[in-house]
Write a protein that holds these residues in place. Structure first.
Motif, short mmCIF file in Angstrom:
data_model
loop_
_atom_site.label_atom_id
_atom_site.label_comp_id
_atom_site.label_asym_id
_atom_site.label_seq_id
_atom_site.Cartn_x
_atom_site.Cartn_y
_atom_site.Cartn_z
N TRP A 28 0.66 -1.22 0.00
CA TRP A 28 -0.11 -0.19 0.08
C TRP A 28 0.52 1.18 0.11
O TRP A 28 0.56 1.93 0.12
N ARG A 29 1.89 1.25 0.42
CA ARG A 29 2.76 2.01 0.47
C ARG A 29 3.71 1.73 -0.78
O ARG A 29 4.25 3.55 -1.35
N PRO A 51 4.72 2.41 9.81
CA PRO A 51 3.74 2.27 9.24
C PRO A 51 2.85 3.84 9.67
O PRO A 51 2.94 4.34 10.32
N ALA A 52 2.54 4.64 8.83
CA ALA A 52 1.81 5.92 8.27
C ALA A 52 0.46 5.75 8.57
O ALA A 52 0.14 4.52 8.13
N ALA A 53 -0.33 6.66 9.26
CA ALA A 53 -1.47 6.81 9.90
C ALA A 53 -2.73 6.58 8.28
O ALA A 53 -3.47 5.79 8.00
N VAL A 54 -2.27 7.10 7.12
CA VAL A 54 -2.66 7.83 6.24
C VAL A 54 -1.25 6.97 4.92
O VAL A 54 -0.33 7.33 5.33
N ALA A 55 -2.06 5.80 4.65
CA ALA A 55 -1.06 4.82 3.93
C ALA A 55 -1.23 5.59 1.85
O ALA A 55 -2.20 4.91 2.21
N PRO A 56 -0.72 6.21 1.53
CA PRO A 56 -1.39 6.02 0.01
C PRO A 56 0.27 4.70 -0.41
O PRO A 56 0.49 4.53 -0.14
N SER A 57 -0.63 4.34 -1.58
CA SER A 57 -1.00 3.23 -2.80
C SER A 57 0.00 3.93 -2.94
O SER A 57 0.40 4.69 -4.21
N ALA A 58 0.66 2.72 -4.13
CA ALA A 58 1.34 2.45 -5.23
C ALA A 58 0.77 2.73 -6.25
O ALA A 58 -0.61 2.26 -6.28
N PRO A 59 0.81 3.40 -7.36
CA PRO A 59 -0.15 3.07 -8.52
C PRO A 59 -0.32 1.91 -8.64
O PRO A 59 0.48 1.10 -8.69
N PRO A 60 -1.37 1.24 -9.23
CA PRO A 60 -2.05 0.65 -10.01
C PRO A 60 -1.50 0.22 -11.60
O PRO A 60 -1.48 -0.39 -11.80
N MET A 81 -0.34 -3.51 -12.31
CA MET A 81 -0.32 -2.50 -11.93
C MET A 81 -1.82 -3.56 -10.48
O MET A 81 -1.16 -5.07 -10.69
N MET B 72 -3.95 5.06 -15.43
CA MET B 72 -4.37 5.34 -14.10
C MET B 72 -5.38 5.88 -14.50
O MET B 72 -6.83 5.86 -14.06
N LEU B 75 -8.72 3.48 -14.90
CA LEU B 75 -9.65 3.25 -14.46
C LEU B 75 -11.08 3.76 -13.65
O LEU B 75 -11.80 3.29 -13.22
N MET B 228 -7.07 2.59 10.29
CA MET B 228 -5.61 3.01 9.12
C MET B 228 -6.21 3.14 7.88
O MET B 228 -7.83 2.40 8.04
N GLN B 229 -6.12 4.16 6.73
CA GLN B 229 -6.94 4.23 5.34
C GLN B 229 -7.02 3.11 4.67
O GLN B 229 -5.14 2.80 4.54
N GLU B 231 -6.62 1.46 1.06
CA GLU B 231 -7.73 1.90 -0.84
C GLU B 231 -7.33 0.48 -1.85
O GLU B 231 -6.33 -0.13 -1.46
N TRP B 233 -8.69 -1.35 -4.62
CA TRP B 233 -8.54 -1.69 -6.64
C TRP B 233 -9.28 -2.81 -7.08
O TRP B 233 -9.42 -2.43 -7.92
#
Lengths: 153, 239
Positions: A28-29, A51-60, A81, B72, B75, B228-229, B231, B233
């Motif tokens: 997710w990071r 771990p961050a509180a908000v976890a940005p994702s890898a681009p799909p 992806m 991107m 999607l 936790m947030q 994402e 897909w």
């Protein structure tokens, strides 16, 4: 990882006697770093940050066709992806490829579904399917190895 | 975006499968080509779900999009299509909501399914329940409805497609110009999942949480039970 930390990591690698370093941060990071001297590999995976509180994702999806790499003479087809891996376009029909099969350059080898888009994934090398690394209907990550292919000579 | 005049067939196995086969055969079909069937003998939804079509009952068609979009951006194409269907239904005085990433619901019942395939080009297939009656809807394993059930009127599927293509052209055109960013406001206002506690995915990939909204590519943003947030897909939303 900022540029300073990246430079330090590269310096540590250069000063060491290991041949290969691969850092696979969480799915997710999205961090993935691979350093190689091109010989037999030693892979080290280590988290780079708590771990961050908000976890940005890898681009799909950042490439139209999968990235491929050479390892012991075999190409690994990597997922372009995040999504779900399917070996066939529907359950009633044969898989696109089986282990031992010979495939042509550009041939579709699987489908990755992301957000209800069924993406046909081609290879850019012809050869023999040596190993299928993912089960049907399994979730896959960005850049996760899907197939090992022995390129045609 | 402007679509071509639909090419109608009385019966096809599946408009998505047929159109994909034509592309593999090398047929030169223009951007915006539309293939429609009055009956499908092997229609399908996502991966394994069949989409039943008796002659003239429901609308099934597929559109060809040749214009390349970055992965991107691509999607969120089914989300643009879902908004086109929703605004078309609104024109018929049927209030519709969307469900991530690409379903259209009326009073919580599914009225439309969308399935996109990408190979040499993008094939976007849509099934809209038009003249299905309540008995037929009851035979489906999930809550379903149709235009006829909601309005009391039967419609010619050809007329429905002509009207629907105008709305799809509008929303897909906007999406081509700006991706999910131009869909976001309308999508979030219409999405049945906003703020709901949902389950997504199956088996080991299953996750649960509250829907916070949608990311830049239209991916689902969940706040999981541990705070936790996450994402998301892929997968279907239940809840």
């Amino acid at each position: 990882m900022n540029e300073g930390k990246l430079r330090k990591l590269i310096q540590l690698f250069q000063d060491s006697d290991i041949d290969e370093l691969e850092v696979q941060h969480s799915f997710w990071r999205g961090t993935r770093i691979r350093l190689s001297r091109g010989h037999a590999s030693t892979t080290i995976a280590a988290p780079l940050a708590p771990p961050a509180a908000v976890a940005p994702s890898a681009p799909p999806a950042t490439a139209v066709t999968p990235v491929e790499k050479i390892d012991d003479g075999l190409h690994e087809v990597l997922s372009p992806m995040v999504g779900t891996f399917y070996r066939a376009s529907s359950p009633e029909i044969d898989p696109f490829v089986r282990e031992g099969a010979h495939i042509d350059n550009g041939q579709t080898v699987c489908i990755i579904e992301a957000m209800k888009i069924m993406n046909e994934i081609p290879t850019d090398v012809g050869g023999e399917i040596v190993e299928i690394l993912v089960d049907n209907a399994q979730a896959v990550e960005y850049n996760q190895p899907l197939f090992k292919i022995r390129p045609s000579s | 975006m402007k679509f071509q005049i639909p090419q109608w067939h009385d019966e096809l196995p599946s408009t998505n499968t047929t159109l994909s086969e034509w592309l593999h055969e090398g047929r030169e079909l223009p951007d915006g080509f539309v293939l429609a069937a009055r009956a499908q003998t092997a229609g399908r939804g996502r991966y394994e779900r069949r989409w039943l079509t008796q002659p003239g009952r429901n609308l099934t068609f597929s559109m060809l999009l040749r214009s390349a979009a970055p992965n991107m951006q691509l999607l969120s194409l089914p989300m643009a299509a879902a908004l086109g269907v929703a605004t078309f239904l609104e024109e018929k005085d049927v209030a519709a909501q969307t469900k991530w990433p690409n379903d259209v619901l009326v009073n919580g019942r599914k009225i439309c399914g969308i399935l996109a395939q990408r190979g040499q080009a993008v094939v976007l297939g849509i099934g809209l329940n038009v003249n299905m009656d309540t008995d037929e809807a009851a035979a489906i394993d999930r809550p379903a409805t149709s235009l006829r059930i909601e309005t009391g009127n039967e419609c010619a599927v050809e007329d429905v497609l002509d009207g629907l293509l105008l709305h799809l052209g509008e929303w897909i055109g906007r999406w081509q110009a700006g991706g999910f960013a131009v869909l976001r406001e309308t999508w979030e206002a219409r999405c049945a999942n906003m703020g709901q506690y949902v389950e997504v995915g199956e088996d080991a990939d299953r996750c649960t949480g509250v829907v916070l909204g949608f990311g830049a590519a239209g991916q689902l943003l969940l706040r999981e039970d541990d705070g936790m947030q996450r994402e998301v897909w892929a997968g279907d939303v239940d809840g």
